[in-house]
Each structure stands twice: as C-alpha cells, then as structure tokens.
Design a protein around this motif. Structure first.
Motif: not given
Length: 363
Positions: A145-158
């Motif tokens: 139940a641990g969490r991983i964070v990957i950042d710096d994406f542009t919000p996806a619309t498709d």
C-alpha cells in the motif's frame, strides 16, 4: 523538477518554514528547477500518510524534500539522493538541524539500498522518461500500500496519452504497471502528477503456498545484490531488504550474510506477482535501543567513538548497535573531531518512536 519551478514561488504565500529555507537556498545558488508550489503541496499531503520511511530521487536544493519533511509525522525518516555534489551539499545544509532527513550524493540507484518505502518520489532517476533511465521497481521498493510519485507530466486529454506528438510510453508504463494502481492527478493547467499505490493482493497479508506471516523459516542465501539478499526457501524465492538484515549498522551485506549461508528468518509478507516471500533477520534480534534505554537511561555518562561527522553534528556509538547525536550547537571544537575519535557524553534524551538518542558532550 520543473522548469522555472523556483520562480513559481514569487507569488506563493504562507510557506512552511523549512520550505522557505530551501527556497532561499535554491535562489541563492541560482537553481531554477525546483518543484512548483502545486507539486509541493501534494507531496506535503502524501507525506502525512507515511508510517516509517520516505524516499526521493533528485534532491535539487531540497525544496521538494522540504515539503515532504514538513508533511511527515514524527518518527518518519526521509532519504533523498542527488547526483550533483554541489546541490547535495546545499541541500544537506538546509536540513542540518533535521537528523531524520538524510541527503546522499550518488546515482539515483542508491535509493535501492534502503526501503521498503511508504512513499517514494521519483524526480531524478527511475522514471523511465528517457531511454537511458531504467524504471525503479515499485514491487521491491514500496511497502504494501506504499505510494510512488512520478511528476512533471502535461495533463492528458486523449488516450493513449501523447508527449511531443508521440505515445507517452513512460506514462503508459506507470499507468499499466501490474504492481500498482495508478491515477493521474492534474494539479495545474499545464501540470499533472502520477500517483501509484502498490496493490494489496489477496493472500499477501496472511498466508501463501504454505507460508504464514510471522512464521519462522530456514533457508539458504542464494545471491546478494546491491538492493538486498535473495534466499532459497526449498524452491521458493525469499528476499531480505537492507533494513531487515540487522538492527546493527553495517557497511556491506557480506558483513551480515554470505552466499550459501543457512539462515533463520521471520516471514513478513508475500509478493504474489513475483512470486516471492519477504523475510526479516532483524525481527528475530533483540532491539539494542530498547535494551540501552532500559539499562542506561537518561542522565548516564558514556564514552564512545565518533562514527559519523555531519553538518549538523557528530554521531557517537554509545552501545553496540546504538548511536546518538551530539548537535553542533553543543560542540566547542567540532572541527577537530573525526571518525574514530573518542568522546565522553551524557545521554540527555532517548526516543524509541523516533529511534533517536540525543547526547551532550562533557568537558
């Protein structure tokens, strides 16, 4: 890290004190790629759910790490890896008075020596965003139940998501990872973050293939890697992470075990998608800190060797498996101390929850 992330704080209000300190350090050293305030506030919230350990790759000057440290509960440790020596030095100074925070200068894979993590933030390696950046393994690095964070994406619309006109393979990798339940969180008009939670698979908490959580088993060390020790349990693979090898400090795994050695360990959990049994040697050993607290206690005077010299003070071994911190503010001649020097100290505080011993030097 975000382009012009440091400048994004020009209009940010009501920042936590440690974040203010890291921001000042980033500005003083001309570092523009700090995490943005939107990212920081998300990290702050996620850190509050960690029980034991938070990890980060890509410290920068410590702004994201400061958000994590401000959000973490008492007793939670944080470790961050930065490959640039100057940035690592700057970040270490930011956290000089926070002994629960450790900044390492190395390749991001150094993070694999620790764990499993309750929260792991990938910002400087392990994201799979480039061809030469192999992804971190959440099944091995995250607690259940641990969490991983990957950042710096542009919000996806498709769908599938695109990056510069092509399919965003890195984003798809994390969204479809079998060990994770991953969601994309838009946090600004031009910014999104992936947060994956390690799946709790049926049977992982109690029993699997004749093994039960808490069971004592015997096996043979089959191989030793930089991230842990593999054990043959009569045909079933067992695995021991570095923190579960020993309660005592060690510099390399072969100080604790060697290939072909028969060991006795406790079953901690199960990895059904590997398949693998998580084991612990440390769980079967007495707790030296609890023993020290019972037998020594606050006020006792001890003498021991300096084991580490840090910007915020020095660590002194006060008993086998127990080290305490002498804060720099209490040292009159810190520059003259080196690893191995003997120091007489008084035990002024013992905190079993935070796993911390505070010492005061004697004249």
């Amino acid at each position: 890290m975000s382009i012009s992330g440091t400048d994004a704080y020009d209009k940010a209000l009501h920042l936590p004190p440690l974040v203010e300190r890291a921001l000042a350090a980033a500005r003083a050293h001309g570092f523009p790629y700090s995490c943005r305030p939107e990212q920081g506030r998300l990290l702050h919230a996620l850190a509050s759910g960690a029980d034991t350990l938070i990890g980060e790759t890509g410290t920068g000057c410590g702004l994201g790490l400061a958000w994590l440290a401000e959000g973490a509960r008492p007793g939670v440790r944080l470790v961050s890896v930065e490959r640039d020596p100057e940035r690592a030095r700057v970040a270490a100074e930011v956290f000089a008075d926070r002994p629960e925070v450790e900044v390492l200068c190395d390749d991001w894979r150094r993070i694999e020596e620790r764990g499993p993590y309750d929260l792991l933030v990938l910002d400087g390696g392990g994201t799979a965003k480039t061809e030469d950046d192999s992804p971190a393994d959440p099944a091995r690095l995250l607690a259940p139940a641990g969490r991983i964070v990957i950042d710096d994406f542009t919000p996806a619309t498709d769908w599938p998501p695109l990056h510069e006109g092509a399919v965003d393979r890195a984003r798809l990798y994390w969204l479809r990872h079998s060990a994770l339940k991953t969601v994309e969180i838009p946090i600004a008009e031009d910014l999104a973050t992936l947060v994956g939670t390690r799946r709790r698979l049926a049977g992982t908490e109690t029993a699997w293939q004749g093994f039960e959580q808490g069971q004592i088993v015997r096996g043979v060390v089959s191989r030793i890697e930089s991230f842990g020790v593999f054990v043959d349990l009569d045909g079933t693979e067992g695995f021991i992470t570095a923190p579960e090898l020993s309660r005592h400090h060690f510099d390399s795994f072969d100080e604790v075990v060697h290939g072909g050695q028969e060991i006795t360990a406790e079953v901690l959990a199960f990895e059904l998608f590997r398949p693998q049994v998580r084991l612990s040697l440390a769980a079967l050993a007495p707790d030296p800190l609890a023993e020290f607290a019972r037998n020594a206690g606050v006020g006792r005077v001890v003498r021991g060797p300096v084991t580490k010299v840090a910007p915020f003070g020095v660590f002194v071994r006060v008993a086998e498996g127990v080290e305490g911190l002498v804060h720099r503010d209490t040292l009159t001649d810190r520059a003259a101390l080196d690893v191995g020097d003997e120091l007489s100290v008084e035990v002024t505080d013992i905190n079993l929850v935070r796993r911390r011993v505070v010492l005061t030097p004697l004249p």
